[in-house]
Design a protein around this motif. Sequence first.
Motif, PDB file in Angstrom:
ATOM      1  N   UNK A 249       0.813  -1.213   0.000  1.00  0.00           N
ATOM      2  CA  UNK A 249       0.000   0.000   0.000  1.00  0.00           C
ATOM      3  C   UNK A 249       0.847   1.264   0.000  1.00  0.00           C
ATOM      4  N   UNK A 250       0.333   2.291  -0.656  1.00  0.00           N
ATOM      5  CA  UNK A 250       0.959   3.612  -0.596  1.00  0.00           C
ATOM      6  C   UNK A 250       0.317   4.458   0.503  1.00  0.00           C
ATOM      7  N   UNK A 251      -0.905   4.097   0.900  1.00  0.00           N
ATOM      8  CA  UNK A 251      -1.594   4.783   1.985  1.00  0.00           C
ATOM      9  C   UNK A 251      -2.442   3.774   2.743  1.00  0.00           C
ATOM     10  N   UNK A 252      -2.374   3.837   4.072  1.00  0.00           N
ATOM     11  CA  UNK A 252      -3.159   2.961   4.935  1.00  0.00           C
ATOM     12  C   UNK A 252      -3.945   3.832   5.894  1.00  0.00           C
ATOM     13  N   UNK A 253      -5.239   3.637   5.929  1.00  0.00           N
ATOM     14  CA  UNK A 253      -6.110   4.373   6.857  1.00  0.00           C
ATOM     15  C   UNK A 253      -6.792   3.368   7.771  1.00  0.00           C
TER      16      UNK A 253
ATOM     17  N   UNK B 231      -4.779  10.297  15.180  1.00  0.00           N
ATOM     18  CA  UNK B 231      -5.847  11.124  15.729  1.00  0.00           C
ATOM     19  C   UNK B 231      -6.665  10.289  16.705  1.00  0.00           C
ATOM     20  N   UNK B 232      -7.056  10.899  17.797  1.00  0.00           N
ATOM     21  CA  UNK B 232      -7.867  10.226  18.805  1.00  0.00           C
ATOM     22  C   UNK B 232      -9.324  10.658  18.651  1.00  0.00           C
ATOM     23  N   UNK B 233     -10.205   9.683  18.597  1.00  0.00           N
ATOM     24  CA  UNK B 233     -11.643   9.956  18.591  1.00  0.00           C
ATOM     25  C   UNK B 233     -12.103   9.981  20.044  1.00  0.00           C
ATOM     26  N   UNK B 234     -12.413  11.173  20.575  1.00  0.00           N
ATOM     27  CA  UNK B 234     -12.699  11.272  22.011  1.00  0.00           C
ATOM     28  C   UNK B 234     -14.088  10.743  22.363  1.00  0.00           C
ATOM     29  N   UNK B 235     -14.255  10.394  23.633  1.00  0.00           N
ATOM     30  CA  UNK B 235     -15.564   9.966  24.109  1.00  0.00           C
ATOM     31  C   UNK B 235     -16.621  11.025  23.827  1.00  0.00           C
ATOM     32  N   UNK B 236     -16.215  12.286  23.871  1.00  0.00           N
ATOM     33  CA  UNK B 236     -17.165  13.373  23.684  1.00  0.00           C
ATOM     34  C   UNK B 236     -17.691  13.468  22.260  1.00  0.00           C
ATOM     35  N   UNK B 237     -17.108  12.706  21.329  1.00  0.00           N
ATOM     36  CA  UNK B 237     -17.613  12.707  19.946  1.00  0.00           C
ATOM     37  C   UNK B 237     -19.020  12.131  19.874  1.00  0.00           C
ATOM     38  N   UNK B 238     -19.371  11.301  20.862  1.00  0.00           N
ATOM     39  CA  UNK B 238     -20.715  10.723  20.883  1.00  0.00           C
ATOM     40  C   UNK B 238     -20.945   9.776  19.721  1.00  0.00           C
ATOM     41  N   UNK B 239     -22.120   9.858  19.113  1.00  0.00           N
ATOM     42  CA  UNK B 239     -22.437   9.012  17.964  1.00  0.00           C
ATOM     43  C   UNK B 239     -21.504   9.367  16.810  1.00  0.00           C
ATOM     44  N   UNK B 240     -20.925   8.345  16.174  1.00  0.00           N
ATOM     45  CA  UNK B 240     -19.989   8.598  15.081  1.00  0.00           C
ATOM     46  C   UNK B 240     -20.133   7.534  14.000  1.00  0.00           C
TER      47      UNK B 240
ATOM     48  N   UNK C 132     -17.087   3.025   3.057  1.00  0.00           N
ATOM     49  CA  UNK C 132     -16.087   3.080   4.130  1.00  0.00           C
ATOM     50  C   UNK C 132     -15.184   4.304   4.002  1.00  0.00           C
ATOM     51  N   UNK C 133     -14.919   4.729   2.782  1.00  0.00           N
ATOM     52  CA  UNK C 133     -14.117   5.945   2.590  1.00  0.00           C
ATOM     53  C   UNK C 133     -14.852   7.156   3.152  1.00  0.00           C
ATOM     54  N   UNK C 134     -16.161   7.217   2.916  1.00  0.00           N
ATOM     55  CA  UNK C 134     -16.961   8.311   3.455  1.00  0.00           C
ATOM     56  C   UNK C 134     -16.995   8.247   4.981  1.00  0.00           C
ATOM     57  N   UNK C 135     -17.168   7.037   5.508  1.00  0.00           N
ATOM     58  CA  UNK C 135     -17.175   6.864   6.962  1.00  0.00           C
ATOM     59  C   UNK C 135     -15.847   7.337   7.562  1.00  0.00           C
ATOM     60  N   UNK C 136     -14.747   7.004   6.870  1.00  0.00           N
ATOM     61  CA  UNK C 136     -13.437   7.380   7.405  1.00  0.00           C
ATOM     62  C   UNK C 136     -13.248   8.892   7.381  1.00  0.00           C
ATOM     63  N   UNK C 137     -13.718   9.532   6.311  1.00  0.00           N
ATOM     64  CA  UNK C 137     -13.632  10.994   6.253  1.00  0.00           C
ATOM     65  C   UNK C 137     -14.366  11.626   7.435  1.00  0.00           C
ATOM     66  N   UNK C 138     -15.533  11.083   7.760  1.00  0.00           N
ATOM     67  CA  UNK C 138     -16.305  11.621   8.880  1.00  0.00           C
ATOM     68  C   UNK C 138     -15.628  11.319  10.222  1.00  0.00           C
ATOM     69  N   UNK C 139     -14.976  10.155  10.329  1.00  0.00           N
ATOM     70  CA  UNK C 139     -14.242   9.833  11.555  1.00  0.00           C
ATOM     71  C   UNK C 139     -13.094  10.812  11.775  1.00  0.00           C
ATOM     72  N   UNK C 140     -12.355  11.103  10.715  1.00  0.00           N
ATOM     73  CA  UNK C 140     -11.242  12.047  10.840  1.00  0.00           C
ATOM     74  C   UNK C 140     -11.737  13.434  11.205  1.00  0.00           C
ATOM     75  N   UNK C 141     -12.905  13.797  10.671  1.00  0.00           N
ATOM     76  CA  UNK C 141     -13.465  15.111  10.992  1.00  0.00           C
ATOM     77  C   UNK C 141     -13.925  15.173  12.444  1.00  0.00           C
TER      78      UNK C 141
END
Length: 282
Positions: free
Chosen positions: A100-104, A193-202, A241-250
Motif C-alpha cells: 500500500x501507498x496509503x493505509x487508513x 488522531x484520537x476519537x474522544x468519548x465526547x464525539x458521541x455518535x460517530x 467506508x471511505x466516506x465513513x473514514x472521512x467523517x471519523x477524521x473530521x
Amino acid sequence: MTNINALDPGASPLDYYGFELRRHREAAGLTQRQLGDIVNYTGSMVGQIETARKLPTPQFSQRVDAALGTGGLLFRLVDLVMRSQLPAWFREVAELEARATEICTFHTHLVHGLLQTTAYARAVLGALDQEDLDDRTAVRLARQRIFEKEEPPVFWAVISEAALCQEIGGSEVMRGQLAQLLAFEDNPRINIQILPFTAGVHSGLQGSFDLFRFASDPTIVYTEGYGTGHPTANPDTVKDCSLRYDHLRAAALSLKDSAELIRRVMEERYGEQRDSDEDSVA
C-alpha cells in the motif's frame, strides 16, 4: 523435529532460509559454533535456525550476511519468513500492508498492530495463549518494517479514546505504548488522531476497519471477525467506508490535540509525571 539432512527448501520460506544459511555456512568452512562465535550467537541458535525450529531476526540476518559475505540475502528473506508465520487468514492483509501507498485505519479498543510496542503486543497475543509468544510477537512487530522502506506508506490512524483507557499489560506497558504513539508526532507519514468519548455518535460505530490504497490497484477495505479477515474491493463498500473514514477524521481531535490527550492520559491514568518545564518524565 526437522532433520537437517532432510530439510526441504521448498517446504516454506522458513525452511528455505535455513537451507540457505546452512549452504553458505558450509561453503565458508565454518561449523555452527564457529559461525555463532563470529556473530555473537550460540551454535545451538544457529542450528535451530538452520533446521527451521527458530525464527531468524533481522539483526541475526545482518550479522550472518556480513560474516558470510552473502550480499544481504538472508536479511532480504526475513520479511518473507515472518509473513509466512502469520495466521493463514491474515497473510493477505500483511501483503496489502507491504504494497500500500496509503493505509487508513480505525480501531475501537486496541492500538493497531503497526503501532504496537513489544510489551503491548506480547500482552495482547498472550492473553489466552503463552505458547511461542516470543516468536509470535516478533512476527507481529516485523510488519512494522514497512515504515523502513525507501518510500514508506502514508499511515493514518483514528483510534478511539477507549483504546487509551483499556489497560493492556499494566500501567508500565501502557505508558510505553502511549509514549510510542507520541514518538510519531513529528513524522508526517504516520498520523494519529484520537476519537474522544465526547464525539458521541460517530460513523465508526459498526466497528474497526482498514482502507488500503495503492498506486495503480483498486482500494481495498478490510474488516475482521473472530479468526477471519474480510478484504474486499467492492466499489460500493469502498465508497461507503471511505466516506465513513472521512467523517471519523473530521470528528476526531486534531493531530496536536490528539497528542495532548495522549499525554494527559499517560499522566492521569498511568502515573506519568511532568517536571516544572512541562516535559514528560517517567
